[in-house]
Every structure is written in structure tokens, then in C-alpha cells.
Enzyme design. Structure first.
Site, mmCIF file in Angstrom:
data_model
loop_
_atom_site.group_PDB
_atom_site.id
_atom_site.type_symbol
_atom_site.label_atom_id
_atom_site.label_comp_id
_atom_site.label_asym_id
_atom_site.label_seq_id
_atom_site.Cartn_x
_atom_site.Cartn_y
_atom_site.Cartn_z
ATOM 1 N N ASP A 173 0.809 -1.324 -0.129
ATOM 2 C CA ASP A 173 -0.089 -0.042 -0.125
ATOM 3 C C ASP A 173 0.877 1.409 0.034
ATOM 4 O OD1 ASP A 173 0.868 -0.227 2.517
ATOM 5 O OD2 ASP A 173 -0.875 0.054 3.591
ATOM 6 N N HIS B 183 27.490 6.412 -26.841
ATOM 7 C CA HIS B 183 26.219 6.976 -26.712
ATOM 8 C C HIS B 183 26.455 8.266 -27.547
ATOM 9 C CE1 HIS B 183 28.247 9.787 -23.625
ATOM 10 N NE2 HIS B 183 28.619 8.802 -23.192
ATOM 11 N N HIS C 144 21.338 15.773 -25.686
ATOM 12 C CA HIS C 144 19.945 15.344 -25.854
ATOM 13 C C HIS C 144 19.263 16.964 -25.412
ATOM 14 C CE1 HIS C 144 20.080 14.653 -21.443
ATOM 15 N NE2 HIS C 144 20.893 14.072 -21.630
ATOM 16 N N TYR D 231 35.155 4.954 -22.320
ATOM 17 C CA TYR D 231 34.737 3.941 -21.185
ATOM 18 C C TYR D 231 35.309 2.640 -21.444
ATOM 19 C CZ TYR D 231 30.814 7.164 -20.930
ATOM 20 O OH TYR D 231 30.114 8.391 -20.767
ATOM 21 N N ARG E 93 33.097 10.990 -18.124
ATOM 22 C CA ARG E 93 32.204 11.739 -18.979
ATOM 23 C C ARG E 93 32.159 13.027 -18.471
ATOM 24 N NH1 ARG E 93 28.227 8.624 -18.965
ATOM 25 N NH2 ARG E 93 26.966 9.398 -17.251
ATOM 26 N N GLU F 267 29.855 16.498 -18.535
ATOM 27 C CA GLU F 267 28.203 17.014 -19.351
ATOM 28 C C GLU F 267 28.065 18.268 -18.480
ATOM 29 O OE1 GLU F 267 25.186 14.190 -17.929
ATOM 30 O OE2 GLU F 267 24.129 14.795 -19.835
#
Ligand code: GLY
Ligand code: MN
Ligand code: MN
Length: 434
Positions: free
Chosen positions: A37, A337, A341, A376, A394, A396
């Protein structure tokens, strides 16, 4: 803050795109059960939110268009003292009438009856064609006469591509909070700690500054774990001598940020780490420098692939002619990748990349996108010089396209080797830009 007037303008703009003799339906998100629940925290559907700014569930927005005239109706859950005692106040019809600039407002109990009336003699129905929402079943059952269906969310998502000033302000705020978070992680002591402790430092800044949540699950990946792109276990010790990839961004008032930094546990990069890091950083800086209206994302992607592949050849990670390597997709093993985006109400904003003719949409003033090159290299990859194995990096940032170029919204986060090493060695916690 987004005003009610702005939400109305968005609805009006969408309504203009709908055909005459049509009905358009868009639903709120539904609550999701976590276990037994307990529920996941409720998060409104981004397209519904874009058109209404309304955060309650069990609601819908309906457009009824006839002879160029459009009626907009909101259905929302009715007041219920007992349920509100447990789950919080509901807006209710009376207050909603003061708030929303729509034509009519009813409780959701009237949805089925009303939609039946709206659909009578209509030619077109707009809804989210990909949705599995049970409420749609009712609508579709009642629309047997209608032969033409169109995807309403594609129209909304096109509108979401270029951000308004008030949206940019909210993204800016999300990025400012995330800036604090990353800088905090860099300043905090790491040796002897665990990935989750660093995650806690990051998310402490999110919560402390009023960010509703993270925009996606934070990635705090030490050493070889950074080579798992969606690593979210975040439960390993921080090992002296390794790098930590932190991809984390808060959501503020429904708007995302999405930022990655890769930093040394010890506070100082090794020679090999520096070499790889410099390649990715220089690539990122060069790609960001290309950003201006009319440039295409595929141009950025192609350039990033060239720069990273050339760099990998130089470091002995790949062997051969860089053009041939790219042609044969050999670089994809280490750079799997995209360069970035769209970002907005969703971290991977659902705005389209192609226009109606399936041609790529070039950059325009007011778009927001990430630029995130990375490499990577698995710890067991025998094809790569030993010193680079087990490193994943990475970098970003979140970039706004401006009239003549770009603005890097996350410029306030340490990024060069010198900046990272310097901030890591300081324990000075009081440099908040908020
Ligand atoms: N954090 C997800 C991404 O960078 O796209
Ligand atoms: Mn991203
Ligand atoms: Mn990211």
C-alpha cells in the site's frame, strides 16, 4: 514561475493546431504502487503539466473544437474531507475556477458523460496514441464513429522544443542547485568513504535548496563501475587512486538539470587519467564552441566522434586511420552514446529531433541541450594500454542556444584539471552561489 496566462497561451497554441470537428484529450499521470500500500512519489505527466501547471492526479484536459471555436475543459478530483485528511488538500472546482483560464471545470465524475457528448458527430480524436492509460479505454469505446486519430502529445512535444524565458529561469535554478551539489561533492573528503556517502552530499544540496527530487537516479561510480553507463548501485568504497564519475542533476519545479563530472578520489589525477580526461574535456569544449542557431546535432555528433577517435589513436587505445575506424564504428566500443539530448520538463526531453518531413531540426534560440562526450574503457580490455584500463570518464554540461551562440548554464562547476584539483584540496564550504 510560469503564469496562468502562459499556460493559457500554450493551450491556445495547441488548440490552433487541432482540426475542426475534433476532440483532444490529455490525462494526468496515474499513481504508481511501490509495494503493497505504498506509492512512489507522484510526478505529474510532463505534457499535461506543460499545458496546465496542475499537479493533482485523476485529472484531464479536454479540447473541443468546432467551426474554428475551441472550448477547453478541465476535469479534476472532487473535494473529499476524509481523503484530504490522509493525502493532502485538493484544489476542487471552486478554487480551480479562480485559477485556470479554461472555459469549464468539472469533477472527474462527469468525465465519461461529458466526453460522450463532446464526441458526438466529431470527425477527429486526438489523444496519446502510445498511452496504456485505462481511462483511454472509456474514451475509445465512446468514439466508435470516429475514423481519424492523431497523437496529441506529438503536438505538445513540438511546442516544448523551444523554451520560454520563464522555463529558462527554472532550468537555470535547477542547474544552479546542481552546481552547488557537484562542487560540494568535489570539496568533500572521499578517501575511506563509500559512493553512497558522496551521493548523500549531492542530494543534500538538492533537498536543502528546495529541489523536488532528482531528475533521474544519481550515478556515483568509482573506478571500473563508471563503465556501466547506467550504474546506480552507488554502494562501493571510494578507492584511492581511482576516478569517480558523478552524473547527477536535480529537478526544480518540474524542470531538469543533467550534469556529469569525473573527479579523482585522492583529489589529484594520475598521468594516465589526465591524458584521457584532457581528451574528453578538449572535445567537449570544442563541441560547445560550435553551438549556435542552425547548427545540427548530427554535426556535433560527427565532430565529437572525429575528435575522440583521433585522440584514442594518439593514446594507442585504437590503432589505424581514424576515418576508417569511424567508418567501421570501432570507436563505438569506447564512445557508445550520443553527444547530447534536449533537456526540459524531462531530462531526456521528449521534444522531437526530426521535423514532419523527417529532416533533422537544427538548433534554434531557446533550445536547451546537454553536451556530454565520454570514454569508457573496461578493466579487462587487453587491447588498450594497461594504464587506461578501468577508467570511465564523462563530462556533461547544460547548454542554452542563444541568438548568436550559446550559454553554458553549468559553467559554475569546476571542470578543468586545475580547477578540480584545487577545489578538491580545499575544505572551504561557504562559496554558495545561491
Ligand atoms: N543522466 C542521463 C544522461 O546523461 O543522459
Ligand atoms: Mn545527459
Ligand atoms: Mn547525465
Amino acid at each position: 514561475m510560469i503564469t496562468e496566462n502562459e499556460y493559457k497561451k500554450r493551450r491556445d497554441k495547441l488548440a490552433k493546431k487541432l482540426y475542426n470537428s475534433s476532440v483532444g484529450v490529455i490525462f494526468s499521470a496515474t499513481c504508481k504502487t511501490r509495494s503493497n500500500d505504498t506509492e512512489y512519489p507522484y510526478r505529474q505527466n510532463s505534457d499535461f503539466y506543460y499545458l496546465t501547471g496542475f499537479r493533482e492526479d485523476n485529472a484531464s484536459l479536454v479540447f473541443i473544437k468546432e467551426k474554428e471555436s475551441v472550448k477547453t475543459v478541465i476535469f479534476l478530483q472532487k473535494k473529499d474531507e476524509q481523503l484530504e485528511l490522509w493525502n493532502g488538500k485538493r484544489l476542487g472546482v471552486k478554487e480551480a475556477k479562480k485559477r485556470f483560464f479554461v472555459d469549464e471545470i468539472y469533477t472527474t465524475d462527469y468525465f465519461k458523460k461529458s466526453i460522450k457528448e463532446y464526441l458526438a458527430n466529431k470527425k477527429y480524436l486526438y489523444y496519446d496514441l502510445d498511452s496504456k492509460d485505462k481511462r483511454l479505454k472509456k474514451v475509445l469505446k465512446l468514439s466508435k464513429e470516429i475514423k481519424t486519430f492523431d497523437n496529441i502529445v506529438l503536438h505538445v512535444q513540438k511546442m516544448r522544443l523551444v523554451k520560454s524565458t520563464s522555463e529558462i529561469n527554472l532550468i537555470n535554478r535547477a542547474v544552479a542547485i546542481t552546481t552547488e551539489a557537484h562542487n560540494r561533492a568535489m570539496r568533500s573528503k572521499k578517501i575511506g568513504k563509500n559512493e553512497f556517502e558522496l551521493q548523500a552530499e549531492i542530494e543534500y544540496e538538492f533537498k536543502k535548496n528546495g529541489a523536488y527530487s532528482d531528475a533521474y537516479t544519481s550515478i556515483v561510480a568509482c573506478g571500473n563501475s563508471a563503465n556501466t553507463l547506467h550504474y546506480i548501485d552507488n554502494n562501493q568504497p571510494l578507492v584511492d587512486g581511482e576516478l569517480i564519475l558523478i552524473d547527477a542533476g536535480c529537478e526544480y519545479e518540474y524542470y531538469a538539470s543533467d550534469i556529469t563530472r569525473t573527479i579523482p578520489v585522492s583529489g589529484v589525477f594520475t598521468k594516465a587519467q589526465k591524458e584521457l580526461y584532457s581528451l574528453i574535456l578538449n572535445t567537449q569544449l570544442e563541441i560547445i564552441e560550435m553551438i549556435k542557431p542552425n547548427v545540427k546535432r548530427s554535426d556535433l555528433q560527427a565532430k565529437a566522434e572525429i575528435l575522440l577517435t583521433k585522440g584514442m589513436v594518439k593514446l594507442g587505445i585504437l590503432k589505424g586511420d581514424y576515418k576508417e575506424l569511424i567508418k567501421n564504428k570501432k570507436h563505438k566500443k569506447y564512445y557508445p552514446h550520443g553527444i547530447g539530448h534536449w533537456m526540459g520538463l524531462d531530462v531526456h526531453d521528449t521534444a522531437p529531433y526530426l521535423d514532419d518531413k523527417k529532416k533533422e531540426i537544427p538548433l534554434k534560440k531557446g533550445m536547451v541541450l546537454t553536451i556530454e562526450p565520454g570514454l569508457y574503457i573496461d578493466k579487462d580490455d587487453k587491447n588498450v594500454p594497461k594504464e587506461y584500463r578501468g577508467i570511465g570518464i564523462r563530462i556533461e554540461d547544460d547548454i542554452l542556444v542563444t541568438q548568436n551562440g550559446y550559454k553554458n548554464l553549468s559553467i559554475g562547476i569546476a571542470k578543468t584539471i586545475e580547477e578540480i584539483e584545487s577545489i578538491s584540496s580545499s575544505n572551504y564550504m561557504n562559496t554558495s552561489i545561491l
